[in-house]
Design a protein around this motif. Structure first.
Motif, PDB file in Angstrom:
ATOM      1  N   LEU A  67       0.831  -1.203   0.000  1.00  0.00           N
ATOM      2  CA  LEU A  67       0.000   0.000   0.000  1.00  0.00           C
ATOM      3  C   LEU A  67       0.869   1.258   0.000  1.00  0.00           C
ATOM      4  CD1 LEU A  67      -2.838   1.237   0.171  1.00  0.00           C
ATOM      5  CD2 LEU A  67      -2.712   1.031   2.659  1.00  0.00           C
ATOM      6  N   GLU A  68       1.939   1.215   0.766  1.00  0.00           N
ATOM      7  CA  GLU A  68       2.854   2.357   0.839  1.00  0.00           C
ATOM      8  C   GLU A  68       3.451   2.640  -0.552  1.00  0.00           C
ATOM      9  OE1 GLU A  68       3.325   4.161   3.494  1.00  0.00           O
ATOM     10  OE2 GLU A  68       4.765   5.458   2.459  1.00  0.00           O
ATOM     11  N   ALA A  69       3.757   1.556  -1.270  1.00  0.00           N
ATOM     12  CA  ALA A  69       4.410   1.717  -2.579  1.00  0.00           C
ATOM     13  C   ALA A  69       3.475   2.345  -3.613  1.00  0.00           C
ATOM     14  CB  ALA A  69       4.905   0.366  -3.071  1.00  0.00           C
ATOM     15  N   VAL A  70       2.165   2.111  -3.471  1.00  0.00           N
ATOM     16  CA  VAL A  70       1.264   2.707  -4.474  1.00  0.00           C
ATOM     17  C   VAL A  70       0.887   4.149  -4.117  1.00  0.00           C
ATOM     18  CG1 VAL A  70       0.285   0.584  -5.396  1.00  0.00           C
ATOM     19  CG2 VAL A  70      -0.834   1.664  -3.459  1.00  0.00           C
ATOM     20  N   GLY A  71       1.221   4.560  -2.890  1.00  0.00           N
ATOM     21  CA  GLY A  71       1.011   5.968  -2.510  1.00  0.00           C
ATOM     22  C   GLY A  71      -0.390   6.263  -2.086  1.00  0.00           C
TER      23      GLY A  71
END
Ligand SMILES: Cc1ncc(COP(=O)(O)O)c(C=O)c1O
Length: 296
Positions: free
Chosen positions: A292-296
């Protein structure tokens, strides 16, 4: 500290106003009837997370209520004005968590006026979201009193729209607190798992080494979660299999991990249901949080 920007046709960038002073007419139908729609988004590291998905859901909620909304460019401009002012006014305190909540609100306006009222606020994000992410959350199952096919039969009940009428959701949370729990998973009268008062339910299971992520289906009248949508897209790309309910409470107890997910809390692991501790496969949560963090 809250920054307030009204959408105003005469000000393309929006109109800054004092959030600590009275601003709304007491006849606004958003105030007297909860007749309006809203969104809450996370603003962190200089970006509003999932802005497109939230704008799209705001439009969908407004369409369900036959509510006219300002155009998307007006929202984007007002949001830009609001976060720029928030960044200016925010004290540069390293102890201060870099998380704010951006709210978009649109009401039907006063009865005698042809236009609704629309505004954006930015304020520090509540601490509870960050705490729930790390400590998890004890939940109780509460009956919402509707069956899971109601949304299709009775669209006027606005199931699945994010309207301002959240008094019931807040009452359910207070009820959970009296039972010693922090949050709620609603069930339908025919025994399906629905959603939390401010969150989507996700569960994960490892089946023969394959990681499977499941959420209740939106046809049961739940809000389509933007966080669930983002996690599902990222998890699918990472090789997880995806599933959509129907789910029953027993599925929650059988899963390897259960979360309440939402824009502000992100993934909050459920630690117990009705006082019974449930499995908590931390590795699954860590992986989904990173996706989730990687997709922003
Ligand atoms: C009833 C309900 N379901 C689900 C959610 C989660 O939605 P999102 O992930 O878009 O924040 C919310 C968010 O506040 C909500 O109010």
């Amino acid at each position: 500290m809250t920054v307030l920007v009204f959408l105003d046709p005469s000000r393309p960038a929006g109109r800054l106003a004092d959030a600590s002073a009275a601003q709304l007419l007491v006849t606004d139908q958003g105030v007297i009837r909860g007749d309006g729609v809203f969104e809450s988004m996370l603003y962190t590291a200089g970006a509003v997370r999932k802005l497109d998905a939230h704008l799209s859901r705001l439009r969908g909620s407004a369409a369900s209520c036959d509510l006219d909304l300002p155009g998307e460019q007006s929202w984007r401009a007002a949001i830009a004005t609001a976060v720029a002012r928030y960044d200016q006014e925010r004290t540069a305190d390293p102890e201060d968590p870099d998380e704010a909540v951006v709210k978009l609100i649109a009401t039907r306006g006063p009865e005698d006026q042809p236009h609704g009222t629309a505004w954006v606020t930015v304020s520090p994000a509540p601490e509870s979201g960050r705490r729930q992410r790390t400590e998890g959350v004890a939940v109780v199952l509460l009956d919402r009193g509707y069956d899971s096919s109601l949304a299709e039969r009775a669209p006027w009940l606005l199931q699945g729209a994010k309207t301002l009428s959240y008094a019931v959701n807040m009452a359910a949370l207070r009820h959970a607190h009296t039972l010693g729990a922090e949050d709620v998973i609603f069930t339908s009268s025919d025994g399906r798992v629905l959603e939390g008062p401010t969150s989507t339910v996700l569960l994960a299971t490892r089946v023969n080494g394959v990681k499977q992520l499941v959420t209740p289906m939106v046809e049961t009248g739940i809000l389509p979660g933007t966080t669930q949508g983002a996690i599902f897209a990222a998890a699918e790309a990472a090789g997880w299999t995806l599933g959509y309910g129907p789910l029953e409470p027993a599925d929650l107890f059988d899963a390897d991990a259960v979360w309440l997910v939402s824009s502000l809390r992100l993934l909050a692991p459920v630690t117990s249901i009705d006082g019974t501790p449930i499995s908590r496969d931390r590795a699954l949560g860590t992986e989904l949080a990173a996706l989730l963090e990687a997709v922003g």
